[in-house]
Design an enzyme around this catalytic site. Structure first.
Site, PDB file in Angstrom:
ATOM      1  N   SER A 168       0.789  -1.238   0.000  1.00  0.00           N
ATOM      2  CA  SER A 168       0.000   0.000   0.000  1.00  0.00           C
ATOM      3  C   SER A 168       0.820   1.287   0.000  1.00  0.00           C
ATOM      4  O   SER A 168       0.252   2.374  -0.104  1.00  0.00           O
ATOM      5  CB  SER A 168      -0.959   0.009   1.193  1.00  0.00           C
ATOM      6  OG  SER A 168      -1.975  -0.940   1.015  1.00  0.00           O
TER       7      SER A 168
ATOM      8  N   GLU B 125      -5.046  -3.030  -6.690  1.00  0.00           N
ATOM      9  CA  GLU B 125      -5.124  -3.567  -5.325  1.00  0.00           C
ATOM     10  C   GLU B 125      -5.832  -4.918  -5.325  1.00  0.00           C
ATOM     11  O   GLU B 125      -5.427  -5.844  -4.627  1.00  0.00           O
ATOM     12  CB  GLU B 125      -5.878  -2.562  -4.438  1.00  0.00           C
ATOM     13  CG  GLU B 125      -5.816  -2.859  -2.969  1.00  0.00           C
ATOM     14  CD  GLU B 125      -4.508  -2.418  -2.327  1.00  0.00           C
ATOM     15  OE1 GLU B 125      -4.402  -2.558  -1.095  1.00  0.00           O
ATOM     16  OE2 GLU B 125      -3.609  -1.962  -3.045  1.00  0.00           O
TER      17      GLU B 125
END
Length: 300
Positions: A69, A169
């Site tokens: 992230s 993601e």
């Protein structure tokens, strides 16, 4: 004449003594970092730069590490650049469908709106992306900008070449495809270069830069990483990245950011920990100890 020559010689000696002292101090700090890194089973990469003085320290600075992230930081930069260019408005409502939500990984948006069918402003999506590290928010931002390749091109266009943003993601959080996350990688040097450009150069408008700094300074995850051993109240604008732990191995446990020193200077720092056989507490402590060593070296 003799007196003038003596003064010149003294000045040269002082300059070389100062340079030797700085080099010696950096070597001592690098050894501290190496010692800390040696206490965890895994690969550690570090690059730190004092933005006002250009003092640096590094460890495995050119090695490739999975970002996880951490890449939400350049994703936010790329979106805010498009806001600055007038392609989007910061308070523009964005319709979110169920198909926009990630099916796995961390996503407060998915938890709150499991069926989608909701509108959030771009400002809210950026907030979720950075402060909550929300996977759905990140992928919605990717979708708006045309995919990871567009964000990667933006970063490359800034002159930062050793960062690769290749997958969404949704793709990188799949537990049955752990190799995918390694496609999103950065070297410690490159990530710190990106932090430095963001912090010191006018690549974003003042309002966009200030908003992203606010989000990073109030980011929730990773309180025990870069910030973990620093004095209470220290301003740390940061973004973490964390992978699953599979069969005892954690592919990525990271924190990057800008630390404000008590003397008014700022340290842009990247600490990546990859493929570690260690507990979360041990991984957090590794990052915290490195940040504290850097702090101690440059805080005065």
């Amino acid at each position: 004449m003799i007196k003038r020559n003596s003064l010149f010689i003294c000045a040269i000696v002082a300059i070389f003594s100062c340079s030797f002292s700085n080099a010696s101090g950096q070597q001592t700090l690098r050894q501290q970092i190496a010692d800390i890194a040696g206490n965890i089973s895994g690969k550690v990469g570090v690059y730190a730069r004092v933005l006002e003085t250009n003092d640096t320290v590094s460890f495995n600075r050119d090695e490739k590490f999975p970002m996880q992230s951490v890449y939400k930081f350049p994703v936010a930069m790329a979106m805010l650049k498009q806001v600055d260019a007038g392609k989007f408005r910061i308070d523009q409502p964005i319709k979110i469908l169920k198909s926009d939500l990630t099916t796995d990984g961390h996503s407060p948006i998915r938890e709150k709106y499991p069926h989608g069918n909701v509108s959030l402003t771009l400002r809210e999506l950026l907030d979720y992306n950075i402060r909550e590290s929300d996977g759905s928010a990140c992928d919605i931002l990717f979708k708006l900008m045309g995919g990871p390749a567009k964000v990667n091109a933006y970063v490359q266009g800034l002159g930062v070449k050793q960062i690769n943003i290749a997958t969404t993601e949704q793709a990188q959080v799949q537990r049955n495809e752990p190799a995918t996350q390694y496609k999103n990688w950065s070297t410690p040097l490159a990530m710190t270069q990106l932090l430095e450009k963001f912090y010191t150069m006018p690549i974003l408008s003042d309002s966009s830069r200030s908003y992203l700094l606010y989000l990073m300074s109030h980011s929730g995850p990773g309180a025990k990483r870069l910030k973990g051993l620093l004095p209470a109240g220290t301003v740390v604008a940061h973004k973490t990245g964390t992978s699953w732990t599979v069969e005892g191995i954690t592919a990525a446990h990271n924190d990057i950011g800008v630390i404000t020193l008590p003397n008014g200077n700022h340290i842009a720092v990247t600490v990546f920990v990859s493929d570690a056989r260690a507990t979360e507490e041990e991984r957090d402590a590794t990052i915290a100890k490195i940040a504290k060593a850097v702090w101690d070296a440059y805080a005065h």
